[in-house]
Design an enzyme around this catalytic site. Structure first.
Site, PDB file in Angstrom:
ATOM      1  N   SER A   1       0.844  -1.204   0.000  1.00  0.00           N
ATOM      2  CA  SER A   1       0.000   0.000   0.000  1.00  0.00           C
ATOM      3  C   SER A   1       0.875   1.249   0.000  1.00  0.00           C
ATOM      4  O   SER A   1       0.373   2.356  -0.050  1.00  0.00           O
ATOM      5  CB  SER A   1      -0.897  -0.004   1.249  1.00  0.00           C
ATOM      6  OG  SER A   1      -0.077  -0.038   2.400  1.00  0.00           O
ATOM      7  N   ASN A   2       2.203   1.058   0.050  1.00  0.00           N
ATOM      8  CA  ASN A   2       3.143   2.176   0.223  1.00  0.00           C
ATOM      9  C   ASN A   2       3.794   2.568  -1.112  1.00  0.00           C
ATOM     10  O   ASN A   2       4.655   1.851  -1.623  1.00  0.00           O
ATOM     11  CB  ASN A   2       4.200   1.734   1.257  1.00  0.00           C
ATOM     12  CG  ASN A   2       5.142   2.852   1.630  1.00  0.00           C
ATOM     13  OD1 ASN A   2       5.501   3.691   0.799  1.00  0.00           O
ATOM     14  ND2 ASN A   2       5.548   2.861   2.879  1.00  0.00           N
TER      15      ASN A   2
ATOM     16  N   GLY B   1       5.900   4.943  -1.745  1.00  0.00           N
ATOM     17  CA  GLY B   1       7.340   5.227  -1.605  1.00  0.00           C
ATOM     18  C   GLY B   1       8.172   3.964  -1.753  1.00  0.00           C
ATOM     19  O   GLY B   1       9.196   3.946  -2.449  1.00  0.00           O
TER      20      GLY B   1
ATOM     21  N   GLU C   1      -0.525  -8.648   8.596  1.00  0.00           N
ATOM     22  CA  GLU C   1       0.670  -8.590   9.462  1.00  0.00           C
ATOM     23  C   GLU C   1       0.509  -9.454  10.697  1.00  0.00           C
ATOM     24  O   GLU C   1      -0.348  -9.192  11.532  1.00  0.00           O
ATOM     25  CB  GLU C   1       0.956  -7.147   9.894  1.00  0.00           C
ATOM     26  CG  GLU C   1       1.513  -6.307   8.791  1.00  0.00           C
ATOM     27  CD  GLU C   1       2.583  -5.310   9.240  1.00  0.00           C
ATOM     28  OE1 GLU C   1       3.214  -5.503  10.296  1.00  0.00           O
ATOM     29  OE2 GLU C   1       2.778  -4.340   8.495  1.00  0.00           O
TER      30      GLU C   1
ATOM     31  N   ASP D   1       8.492  -6.355   4.164  1.00  0.00           N
ATOM     32  CA  ASP D   1       8.249  -5.799   5.495  1.00  0.00           C
ATOM     33  C   ASP D   1       9.527  -5.108   5.958  1.00  0.00           C
ATOM     34  O   ASP D   1      10.633  -5.601   5.711  1.00  0.00           O
ATOM     35  CB  ASP D   1       7.834  -6.884   6.506  1.00  0.00           C
ATOM     36  CG  ASP D   1       7.352  -6.241   7.791  1.00  0.00           C
ATOM     37  OD1 ASP D   1       6.305  -5.563   7.755  1.00  0.00           O
ATOM     38  OD2 ASP D   1       8.026  -6.371   8.823  1.00  0.00           O
TER      39      ASP D   1
ATOM     40  N   PHE E   1      10.296   8.991   2.404  1.00  0.00           N
ATOM     41  CA  PHE E   1       9.040   8.799   3.141  1.00  0.00           C
ATOM     42  C   PHE E   1       9.353   8.256   4.525  1.00  0.00           C
ATOM     43  O   PHE E   1      10.524   8.016   4.864  1.00  0.00           O
ATOM     44  CB  PHE E   1       8.119   7.845   2.367  1.00  0.00           C
ATOM     45  CG  PHE E   1       8.658   6.434   2.273  1.00  0.00           C
ATOM     46  CD1 PHE E   1       8.255   5.464   3.177  1.00  0.00           C
ATOM     47  CD2 PHE E   1       9.583   6.087   1.293  1.00  0.00           C
ATOM     48  CE1 PHE E   1       8.767   4.172   3.104  1.00  0.00           C
ATOM     49  CE2 PHE E   1      10.092   4.802   1.206  1.00  0.00           C
ATOM     50  CZ  PHE E   1       9.675   3.843   2.130  1.00  0.00           C
ATOM     51  N   GLY E   2       8.307   8.086   5.332  1.00  0.00           N
ATOM     52  CA  GLY E   2       8.446   7.452   6.645  1.00  0.00           C
ATOM     53  C   GLY E   2       9.470   8.131   7.538  1.00  0.00           C
ATOM     54  O   GLY E   2       9.433   9.354   7.746  1.00  0.00           O
TER      55      GLY E   2
ATOM     56  N   LYS F   1      19.928   7.136  -2.097  1.00  0.00           N
ATOM     57  CA  LYS F   1      19.372   6.325  -1.004  1.00  0.00           C
ATOM     58  C   LYS F   1      19.475   4.835  -1.329  1.00  0.00           C
ATOM     59  O   LYS F   1      19.868   4.033  -0.476  1.00  0.00           O
ATOM     60  CB  LYS F   1      17.903   6.725  -0.729  1.00  0.00           C
ATOM     61  CG  LYS F   1      17.261   5.879   0.358  1.00  0.00           C
ATOM     62  CD  LYS F   1      15.824   6.276   0.674  1.00  0.00           C
ATOM     63  CE  LYS F   1      15.177   5.221   1.564  1.00  0.00           C
ATOM     64  NZ  LYS F   1      13.759   5.488   1.855  1.00  0.00           N
TER      65      LYS F   1
ATOM     66  N   HIS G   1      18.535  -0.219   3.240  1.00  0.00           N
ATOM     67  CA  HIS G   1      18.085  -1.594   3.508  1.00  0.00           C
ATOM     68  C   HIS G   1      17.346  -2.152   2.289  1.00  0.00           C
ATOM     69  O   HIS G   1      17.532  -3.279   1.884  1.00  0.00           O
ATOM     70  CB  HIS G   1      17.182  -1.575   4.754  1.00  0.00           C
ATOM     71  CG  HIS G   1      16.103  -0.531   4.706  1.00  0.00           C
ATOM     72  ND1 HIS G   1      16.361   0.794   4.454  1.00  0.00           N
ATOM     73  CD2 HIS G   1      14.745  -0.604   4.827  1.00  0.00           C
ATOM     74  CE1 HIS G   1      15.235   1.477   4.451  1.00  0.00           C
ATOM     75  NE2 HIS G   1      14.233   0.650   4.674  1.00  0.00           N
TER      76      HIS G   1
HETATM   77  P1  IMP Z   1       5.775  -1.742   6.853  1.00  0.00           P
HETATM   78  O1  IMP Z   1       6.828  -2.614   6.302  1.00  0.00           O
HETATM   79  O2  IMP Z   1       4.791  -1.360   5.794  1.00  0.00           O
HETATM   80  O3  IMP Z   1       5.155  -2.305   8.093  1.00  0.00           O
HETATM   81  O4  IMP Z   1       6.448  -0.349   7.207  1.00  0.00           O
HETATM   82  C1  IMP Z   1       7.200  -0.120   8.339  1.00  0.00           C
HETATM   83  C2  IMP Z   1       7.386   1.353   8.600  1.00  0.00           C
HETATM   84  O5  IMP Z   1       8.742   1.681   8.327  1.00  0.00           O
HETATM   85  C3  IMP Z   1       6.533   2.319   7.793  1.00  0.00           C
HETATM   86  O6  IMP Z   1       6.044   3.306   8.689  1.00  0.00           O
HETATM   87  C4  IMP Z   1       7.455   2.979   6.835  1.00  0.00           C
HETATM   88  O7  IMP Z   1       7.143   4.312   6.663  1.00  0.00           O
HETATM   89  C5  IMP Z   1       8.785   2.831   7.515  1.00  0.00           C
HETATM   90  N1  IMP Z   1       9.796   2.620   6.508  1.00  0.00           N
HETATM   91  C6  IMP Z   1       9.972   1.524   5.748  1.00  0.00           C
HETATM   92  N2  IMP Z   1      10.976   1.706   4.880  1.00  0.00           N
HETATM   93  C7  IMP Z   1      11.421   2.954   5.090  1.00  0.00           C
HETATM   94  C8  IMP Z   1      12.416   3.725   4.463  1.00  0.00           C
HETATM   95  O8  IMP Z   1      13.096   3.324   3.501  1.00  0.00           O
HETATM   96  N3  IMP Z   1      12.583   4.956   4.964  1.00  0.00           N
HETATM   97  C9  IMP Z   1      11.849   5.455   5.990  1.00  0.00           C
HETATM   98  N4  IMP Z   1      10.905   4.781   6.594  1.00  0.00           N
HETATM   99  C10 IMP Z   1      10.672   3.532   6.137  1.00  0.00           C
END
Ligand code: IMP
Length: 190
Positions: free
Chosen positions: A16-17, A19, A44, A73, A146-147, A169, A174
């Site tokens: 859903s992301n 970015g 999840e 994830d 993002f994030g 980046k 990661h």
């Molecule tokens: P999930 O994998 O969708 O559960 O995301 C985990 C959280 O880590 C989310 O709030 C993302 O915004 C954050 N996140 C994941 N990858 C990145 C990144 O590359 N940069 C900054 N935040 C990240």
């Protein structure tokens, strides 16, 4: 082991992301692999490790998705908070926001991002991982990415990830590492 004729020309990315998709798509493009965004919330499970969350989400998605796909994830693990927010990174960002996360940080500012990508291909599941070591900044900086990007300074850099282009980046992130490893695996079958 997957066979030569299992190698996909394109791969669905269930997320859903946007970015995440943009960065992953940029990385896979460099290897000539097309990622197609399928906007989906992942299921999840509760676990401290990103590998388990990605794998279980992929197993749940495989029930309805027959095309080759990936699910990622991630988590930000902060040392002075014993790894928090880790698997709760997304929830904490929504509920607290970056400024309040910064207020929780004490002297030790070390942290790491972890990424796990689960691949479902030809009835099998595989996991590819990547870690980016770094420190938490004293204030938010930058408006790219993002994030948690505005508060994470990767080792060897003087800027936060939100002050870096996608290319910069991706060479140290990661996600750059986990997707490069996935692309390397898939390229063996083309
Ligand atoms: P999930 O994998 O969708 O559960 O995301 C985990 C959280 O880590 C989310 O709030 C993302 O915004 C954050 N996140 C994941 N990858 C990145 C990144 O590359 N940069 C900054 N935040 C990240």
């Amino acid at each position: 082991m997957i066979q030569h004729n299992d190698a996909p020309n394109e791969l669905l990315f269930l997320t859903s992301n946007e970015g995440k998709y943009n960065e992953a798509s940029f990385i896979m493009n460099m290897f000539g692999i097309k990622l197609v965004w399928r906007k989906t919330e992942k299921m999840e499970v509760q676990s401290d490790d990103v590998e388990t969350v990605a794998l279980e989400a992929a197993k749940a998605a495989a029930i309805y998705e027959s095309s080759p796909f990936i699910i990622e994830d991630d988590g930000l693990f902060i040392d002075c908070l014993n790894g928090f927010p880790g698997p709760y990174s997304s929830y904490v960002l929504i509920k607290l926001g970056l400024k309040r996360v910064l207020k929780l940080i004490e002297d030790d500012r070390r942290a790491r991002f972890k990424s796990a990508v689960a691949l479902h291909l030809a009835g099998r599941f595989m996991i590819f991982t990547g870690i980016a070591e770094g420190t938490i900044s004293f204030a938010k900086k930058g408006d790219l990415g993002f994030g948690y990007d505005p508060i994470f300074i990767p080792d060897g850099a003087k800027r936060t990830m939100a002050e870096m282009t996608v290319i910069e980046k991706s060479t140290i992130s990661h996600r750059g590492k986990s997707f490069t490893s996935l692309a390397g695996y898939l390229k063996k079958f083309h």
